[in-house]
Design an enzyme around this catalytic site. Structure first.
Site, PDB file in Angstrom:
ATOM      1  N   MET A 200       0.871  -1.208  -0.118  1.00 37.59           N
ATOM      2  CA  MET A 200       0.061   0.025   0.016  1.00 37.59           C
ATOM      3  C   MET A 200       0.779   1.428   0.025  1.00 37.59           C
ATOM      4  O   MET A 200       0.579   2.171  -0.630  1.00 37.59           O
ATOM      5  CB  MET A 200      -0.860  -0.005   1.276  1.00 37.59           C
ATOM      6  CG  MET A 200      -1.960  -1.139   1.066  1.00 37.59           C
ATOM      7  SD  MET A 200      -2.851  -1.131   2.635  1.00 37.59           S
ATOM      8  CE  MET A 200      -1.832  -1.925   3.754  1.00 37.59           C
TER       9      MET A 200
ATOM     10  N   GLY B 247       1.943   7.184   3.224  1.00 40.60           N
ATOM     11  CA  GLY B 247       2.032   6.258   4.315  1.00 40.60           C
ATOM     12  C   GLY B 247       0.785   6.035   5.066  1.00 40.60           C
ATOM     13  O   GLY B 247       0.066   5.265   4.785  1.00 40.60           O
TER      14      GLY B 247
ATOM     15  N   LEU C  97      -8.105  -7.898  10.986  1.00 38.17           N
ATOM     16  CA  LEU C  97      -6.904  -9.120  10.914  1.00 38.17           C
ATOM     17  C   LEU C  97      -5.539  -8.565  11.044  1.00 38.17           C
ATOM     18  O   LEU C  97      -4.722  -9.003  11.780  1.00 38.17           O
ATOM     19  CB  LEU C  97      -7.097  -9.941   9.504  1.00 38.17           C
ATOM     20  CG  LEU C  97      -6.151 -11.043   9.423  1.00 38.17           C
ATOM     21  CD1 LEU C  97      -6.352 -11.974  10.370  1.00 38.17           C
ATOM     22  CD2 LEU C  97      -6.213 -11.638   7.837  1.00 38.17           C
ATOM     23  N   GLU C  98      -5.349  -7.445  10.187  1.00 37.35           N
ATOM     24  CA  GLU C  98      -3.994  -6.934  10.376  1.00 37.35           C
ATOM     25  C   GLU C  98      -3.541  -6.354  11.810  1.00 37.35           C
ATOM     26  O   GLU C  98      -2.484  -6.969  12.273  1.00 37.35           O
ATOM     27  CB  GLU C  98      -3.681  -5.699   9.358  1.00 37.35           C
ATOM     28  CG  GLU C  98      -2.375  -5.134   9.308  1.00 37.35           C
ATOM     29  CD  GLU C  98      -2.269  -4.182   8.388  1.00 37.35           C
ATOM     30  OE1 GLU C  98      -1.136  -3.553   7.907  1.00 37.35           O
ATOM     31  OE2 GLU C  98      -3.381  -3.412   7.934  1.00 37.35           O
TER      32      GLU C  98
ATOM     33  N   GLY D 293      -0.028   0.880  10.658  1.00 34.85           N
ATOM     34  CA  GLY D 293      -0.768   1.885  11.297  1.00 34.85           C
ATOM     35  C   GLY D 293      -0.044   2.273  12.433  1.00 34.85           C
ATOM     36  O   GLY D 293       0.016   1.711  13.489  1.00 34.85           O
TER      37      GLY D 293
ATOM     38  N   GLU E  72      -0.089   6.550  16.670  1.00 36.30           N
ATOM     39  CA  GLU E  72      -0.841   7.833  16.658  1.00 36.30           C
ATOM     40  C   GLU E  72      -2.053   7.606  15.795  1.00 36.30           C
ATOM     41  O   GLU E  72      -3.157   8.081  16.173  1.00 36.30           O
ATOM     42  CB  GLU E  72       0.001   9.192  16.115  1.00 36.30           C
ATOM     43  CG  GLU E  72       1.051   9.231  16.918  1.00 36.30           C
ATOM     44  CD  GLU E  72       2.327   8.306  16.886  1.00 36.30           C
ATOM     45  OE1 GLU E  72       3.070   8.568  17.851  1.00 36.30           O
ATOM     46  OE2 GLU E  72       2.451   7.524  16.019  1.00 36.30           O
TER      47      GLU E  72
END
Length: 380
Positions: free
Chosen positions: A126, A132, A240-241, A365, A368
């Site tokens: 991604m 980002g 899931l991630e 992720g 923050e």
């Protein structure tokens, strides 16, 4: 550990622990498997786990998997992380496989999901140099061509692409009223003409990559799901991630705690074990308490996801990811401090655990971003 497990799950946990002790339980074994810590994945070890049926623990039975849920997946992730098994390819593989399971064609599902059972690795991409945390700002394009698409642009921080079979790529196929519209997911073979993969040197070794696409052709059959629906498909996989990262880091945190505890029990200064001094004893007590809190949180969220697999648990999954990654970083830093110079030495391994945990608060992720997501679920 107050967790109550069924006999089947208890046997799974024990089997994973026994395997890790036997295959990668010593520094010498791990150095041999990882080129002295430079490689985070050993394919031979990975395929041994595949033969035991562990890698396909969350793959549906119709694709030769075990058909288990989030609780069992988290147990496997914690156990292998605690055992320091060099199988970094597993996390991205599970994330990608879940996307194919939900949105892929039957052919895509069979290639990827059955590949998981054999020990094949998948990657997902991604991030870009200018996108980002703000994934909607990505600019890597997939433009229509006869019978498919031409990919052009750059991706970055793509974990495991250098030994994966495919990359689940998010690219822009159009524009809309929102920057999140016009995104599409593609199944891109890593040997595709027009794709160049270049490793990025990091403090964690060889793990992530830049991807360069120059008129890289992929057929219509490579589209995963519906064109233009890439953003909503990404959102469907966030539970899931985040849970994968939380479980992995909880396993690392427990390993760092146990190694620290062993050290402060044995190391003597001023005529007694350093763990008997109140300043260290209280820090150990605080870490142990926080680990149990994190474990209870992770277990509870995992059980909730298994009970309602189609529901988004944005708040709870973000809480688990935030808590477990930040705690892992704290525990390894504390471990290094309590072990003094030995914590800094590669011989003892605490520095390697620290390197794992520092980046965990960034990828998947940032902390923050997780806090921002949690806040938004309260209407803030």
């Amino acid at each position: 550990m107050p967790r109550v497990l069924s006999d089947e799950r208890r046997d799974l946990v024990k089997a994973i622990a026994d395997f890790c002790r036997r295959e990668c339980g010593t520094k010498e074994q791990r150095d041999k498997l990882t080129a002295n810590g430079q490689e985070q994945h050993n394919q031979r070890l990975y395929e041994k786990m595949a033969a035991l049926g562990w890698l396909s623990i969350a793959v549906p039975e119709e694709y030769d998997g075990a058909g288990r849920g989030m609780v069992d997946l988290c147990l496997f992730l914690q156990g292998t992380a605690y055992g320091r098994a060099p199988i970094s390819g597993f996390g991205t593989t599970v994330i990608a496989a879940a996307a194919y399971e939900k949105f892929g064609t039957e052919q895509q599902k069979r290639v990827v999901l059955q590949g998981v059972t054999r020990g094949r690795v998948e990657a997902i991409s991604m991030s870009e140099p200018g996108a980002g945390s703000d994934v909607g700002a990505l600019t890597c394009r997939a433009d229509r061509a006869a019978g498919g698409y031409l990919l052009n642009g750059q991706k970055t921080w793509c974990s495991n692409a250098h030994f994966a079979d495919h990359i689940l790529l998010v690219a822009r196929t159009g524009q809309g009223d929102s920057k999140h519209q016009g995104l599409t997911q593609f199944m891109v073979p890593t040997d595709a003409e027009g794709l160049r993969i270049r490793g990025i040197d990091t403090m964690g070794g060889k793990d992530v990559n830049d991807l360069y696409f120059t008129d890289c052709f992929i057929p219509d059959s490579a589209v995963v799901g519906a064109p233009g629906q890439g953003w909503s498909q990404l959102m469907a996989g966030l539970n899931l991630e985040r849970m994968i990262l939380a479980a992995l880091m909880l396993g690392v945190a427990q390993r760092a705690f146990d190694d620290t505890l062993q050290y402060v029990r044995q190391r003597e200064q001023f005529g007694r074990p350093i763990g008997s001094f109140q300043t260290l004893k209280h820090r150990i007590a605080d870490m142990a308490t926080e680990l149990e809190c994190a474990r209870l949180l992770l277990d509870d969220v995992a059980a909730a996801i298994d009970a309602e697999p189609d529901r988004m648990f944005a708040r709870e999954a973000s809480m688990a990811k935030l808590k477990c990654t930040e705690l892992a970083k704290h525990v390894t830093l504390e471990g290094m401090q309590m072990m003094g110079g030995y914590g800094y030495a590669t011989e003892y391994g605490m520095e390697a655990l620290l390197r794992q945990t520092v980046v965990s608060t960034v990828y998947g992720g940032t902390s923050e971003i997780q806090r921002d997501i949690i806040g938004r679920t309260y209407g803030l």
